[in-house]
Design a protein around this motif. Structure first.
Motif, PDB file in Angstrom:
ATOM      1  N   VAL A  35      -6.208   5.988   4.857  1.00 27.33           N
ATOM      2  CA  VAL A  35      -4.792   5.026   4.914  1.00 27.33           C
ATOM      3  C   VAL A  35      -3.971   5.235   3.820  1.00 27.33           C
ATOM      4  O   VAL A  35      -4.182   4.853   2.863  1.00 27.33           O
ATOM      5  N   VAL A  36      -2.899   5.762   4.213  1.00 31.67           N
ATOM      6  CA  VAL A  36      -1.563   6.287   2.957  1.00 31.67           C
ATOM      7  C   VAL A  36      -0.640   5.212   3.114  1.00 31.67           C
ATOM      8  O   VAL A  36       0.217   5.159   2.076  1.00 31.67           O
ATOM      9  N   GLY A  37      -0.457   4.563   4.288  1.00 30.22           N
ATOM     10  CA  GLY A  37       0.796   3.758   4.216  1.00 30.22           C
ATOM     11  C   GLY A  37       0.650   2.421   5.268  1.00 30.22           C
ATOM     12  O   GLY A  37      -0.091   2.797   6.167  1.00 30.22           O
ATOM     13  N   MET A  38       1.281   1.391   5.207  1.00 32.86           N
ATOM     14  CA  MET A  38       1.400   0.482   6.225  1.00 32.86           C
ATOM     15  C   MET A  38       2.739   0.059   6.080  1.00 32.86           C
ATOM     16  O   MET A  38       3.441  -0.198   5.037  1.00 32.86           O
ATOM     17  N   PHE A  39       3.463  -0.211   7.445  1.00 31.70           N
ATOM     18  CA  PHE A  39       4.820  -0.607   7.415  1.00 31.70           C
ATOM     19  C   PHE A  39       4.885  -1.880   8.195  1.00 31.70           C
ATOM     20  O   PHE A  39       4.049  -2.080   9.559  1.00 31.70           O
ATOM     21  N   PHE A  40       5.389  -3.019   7.868  1.00 36.49           N
ATOM     22  CA  PHE A  40       5.310  -4.092   8.589  1.00 36.49           C
ATOM     23  C   PHE A  40       6.941  -4.504   9.147  1.00 36.49           C
ATOM     24  O   PHE A  40       7.777  -4.594   8.277  1.00 36.49           O
ATOM     25  N   PHE A  41       6.583  -4.882  10.508  1.00 34.09           N
ATOM     26  CA  PHE A  41       7.898  -5.662  11.211  1.00 34.09           C
ATOM     27  C   PHE A  41       7.783  -6.908  11.747  1.00 34.09           C
ATOM     28  O   PHE A  41       6.940  -7.312  11.545  1.00 34.09           O
ATOM     29  N   ALA A  62      -4.631  -1.547  -1.632  1.00 33.84           N
ATOM     30  CA  ALA A  62      -3.559  -0.822  -2.215  1.00 33.84           C
ATOM     31  C   ALA A  62      -3.319  -0.184  -3.465  1.00 33.84           C
ATOM     32  O   ALA A  62      -3.078   0.770  -3.670  1.00 33.84           O
ATOM     33  N   SER A  63      -3.800  -1.305  -4.535  1.00 30.75           N
ATOM     34  CA  SER A  63      -3.742  -0.868  -5.630  1.00 30.75           C
ATOM     35  C   SER A  63      -5.056   0.256  -6.081  1.00 30.75           C
ATOM     36  O   SER A  63      -4.929   1.297  -6.574  1.00 30.75           O
ATOM     37  N   ASP A  64      -6.119   0.060  -5.579  1.00 33.06           N
ATOM     38  CA  ASP A  64      -7.287   0.815  -5.602  1.00 33.06           C
ATOM     39  C   ASP A  64      -7.282   2.087  -4.830  1.00 33.06           C
ATOM     40  O   ASP A  64      -7.665   3.114  -5.309  1.00 33.06           O
ATOM     41  N   GLN A  65      -6.572   2.047  -3.749  1.00 31.97           N
ATOM     42  CA  GLN A  65      -6.438   3.381  -3.079  1.00 31.97           C
ATOM     43  C   GLN A  65      -4.961   4.106  -2.875  1.00 31.97           C
ATOM     44  O   GLN A  65      -4.912   4.986  -2.008  1.00 31.97           O
ATOM     45  N   GLU A  66      -3.987   3.703  -3.924  1.00 25.99           N
ATOM     46  CA  GLU A  66      -2.683   4.203  -3.811  1.00 25.99           C
ATOM     47  C   GLU A  66      -2.151   4.257  -2.418  1.00 25.99           C
ATOM     48  O   GLU A  66      -1.500   5.115  -1.894  1.00 25.99           O
ATOM     49  N   LEU A  67      -2.365   2.911  -1.831  1.00 30.23           N
ATOM     50  CA  LEU A  67      -1.815   2.675  -0.280  1.00 30.23           C
ATOM     51  C   LEU A  67      -0.354   2.106  -0.479  1.00 30.23           C
ATOM     52  O   LEU A  67      -0.064   1.078  -0.971  1.00 30.23           O
ATOM     53  N   LEU A  68       0.753   2.621   0.529  1.00 34.88           N
ATOM     54  CA  LEU A  68       1.980   2.260   0.410  1.00 34.88           C
ATOM     55  C   LEU A  68       2.078   0.838   1.320  1.00 34.88           C
ATOM     56  O   LEU A  68       1.651   1.108   2.477  1.00 34.88           O
ATOM     57  N   LEU A  69       2.539  -0.332   0.755  1.00 36.48           N
ATOM     58  CA  LEU A  69       2.746  -1.468   1.567  1.00 36.48           C
ATOM     59  C   LEU A  69       4.275  -1.656   1.869  1.00 36.48           C
ATOM     60  O   LEU A  69       4.913  -2.085   0.647  1.00 36.48           O
ATOM     61  N   MET A  70       4.697  -1.580   2.758  1.00 37.42           N
ATOM     62  CA  MET A  70       6.235  -1.644   2.987  1.00 37.42           C
ATOM     63  C   MET A  70       6.680  -2.603   4.089  1.00 37.42           C
ATOM     64  O   MET A  70       6.098  -2.737   5.070  1.00 37.42           O
ATOM     65  N   THR A 105       6.783  -3.198  -1.088  1.00 35.86           N
ATOM     66  CA  THR A 105       8.375  -2.830  -1.157  1.00 35.86           C
ATOM     67  C   THR A 105       8.776  -3.380   0.096  1.00 35.86           C
ATOM     68  O   THR A 105       8.289  -3.403   1.019  1.00 35.86           O
ATOM     69  N   VAL A 106      10.088  -2.768   0.168  1.00 36.15           N
ATOM     70  CA  VAL A 106      10.906  -3.317   1.438  1.00 36.15           C
ATOM     71  C   VAL A 106      11.707  -1.764   1.655  1.00 36.15           C
ATOM     72  O   VAL A 106      12.205  -1.248   0.493  1.00 36.15           O
ATOM     73  N   GLY A 107      12.115  -1.688   2.781  1.00 36.59           N
ATOM     74  CA  GLY A 107      13.009  -0.618   2.952  1.00 36.59           C
ATOM     75  C   GLY A 107      12.985  -0.401   4.657  1.00 36.59           C
ATOM     76  O   GLY A 107      12.526  -1.177   5.498  1.00 36.59           O
ATOM     77  N   CYS A 108      13.969   0.766   4.893  1.00 36.90           N
ATOM     78  CA  CYS A 108      14.043   1.028   6.331  1.00 36.90           C
ATOM     79  C   CYS A 108      13.259   2.318   6.355  1.00 36.90           C
ATOM     80  O   CYS A 108      12.686   3.210   5.609  1.00 36.90           O
ATOM     81  N   PHE A 109      13.466   3.008   7.854  1.00 41.16           N
ATOM     82  CA  PHE A 109      12.718   4.312   8.055  1.00 41.16           C
ATOM     83  C   PHE A 109      13.274   5.320   7.198  1.00 41.16           C
ATOM     84  O   PHE A 109      12.169   5.989   6.636  1.00 41.16           O
ATOM     85  N   PRO A 110      14.274   5.385   6.580  1.00 43.57           N
ATOM     86  CA  PRO A 110      14.667   6.432   5.692  1.00 43.57           C
ATOM     87  C   PRO A 110      13.905   6.181   4.292  1.00 43.57           C
ATOM     88  O   PRO A 110      13.310   7.236   3.846  1.00 43.57           O
ATOM     89  N   ASP A 111      13.485   5.071   4.034  1.00 44.51           N
ATOM     90  CA  ASP A 111      12.719   4.961   2.790  1.00 44.51           C
ATOM     91  C   ASP A 111      11.288   4.996   2.854  1.00 44.51           C
ATOM     92  O   ASP A 111      10.344   5.579   2.090  1.00 44.51           O
ATOM     93  N   LEU A 112      10.837   4.689   4.223  1.00 48.52           N
ATOM     94  CA  LEU A 112       9.567   4.873   4.649  1.00 48.52           C
ATOM     95  C   LEU A 112       9.307   6.479   4.539  1.00 48.52           C
ATOM     96  O   LEU A 112       8.177   7.027   3.951  1.00 48.52           O
ATOM     97  N   TYR A 113       9.923   7.340   5.172  1.00 49.74           N
ATOM     98  CA  TYR A 113       9.894   8.760   5.130  1.00 49.74           C
ATOM     99  C   TYR A 113       9.852   9.237   3.865  1.00 49.74           C
ATOM    100  O   TYR A 113       9.057  10.242   3.628  1.00 49.74           O
ATOM    101  N   ALA A 114      10.686   8.931   3.015  1.00 48.22           N
ATOM    102  CA  ALA A 114      10.642   9.361   1.676  1.00 48.22           C
ATOM    103  C   ALA A 114       9.729   9.198   0.833  1.00 48.22           C
ATOM    104  O   ALA A 114       9.098   9.879   0.169  1.00 48.22           O
TER     105      ALA A 114
END
Length: 127
Positions: A35-41, A62-70, A105-114
């Motif tokens: 799992v490389v990322g999680m995005f929450f709505f 996230a810290s152990d596995q370098e997982l993006l939380l946005m 972190t917080v962001g929108c789809f362009p931030d998630l894609y980046a």
């Protein structure tokens, strides 16, 4: 296989699906996919509040596995979990996470894609 989760559905998605199914597998190394990322709505952003038991566990994973939380920036802003940081030259407002676990972190789809662009995501799963 590298996957990213999008938590868009209200209800028991966070407590049950994430808290009792996915997260224990990530903690024990038995999830079966990287799992490389999680995005929450919506209200799912509350899971990443400082002091939330699921959020604190996610922060450790996230810290152990370098997982993006946005968190969705607009969703987080409406719930007091983000504050305006600056407005860019195109007039787009950017936000900073507040009252959330590190490294959320917080962001929108362009931030998630980046953020996930160079990771090589094979599958995006929306729950």
């Amino acid at each position: 296989m590298k996957v990213a989760y999008v938590f868009a559905t209200a209800g028991q998605t966070i407590d049950y699906v994430l808290g009792e199914m996915i997260l224990p597998q990530l903690e024990s190394g038995t999830h079966g996919a990287e799992v490389v990322g999680m995005f929450f709505f919506h209200d799912n952003t509350y899971a990443l509040r400082e002091g939330d038991p699921i959020g604190e566990r996610l922060a450790d994973v996230a810290s152990d596995q370098e997982l993006l939380l946005m968190l969705c920036d607009q969703c987080a802003k409406k719930r007091g979990l983000a504050a305006s940081d600056h407005t860019d030259d195109a007039g787009r407002e950017h936000f900073e996470a507040t009252n959330t676990v590190e490294p959320a972190t917080v962001g929108c789809f362009p931030d998630l894609y980046a953020a996930l662009g160079d990771v090589g995501v094979d599958q995006v799963i929306t729950l």
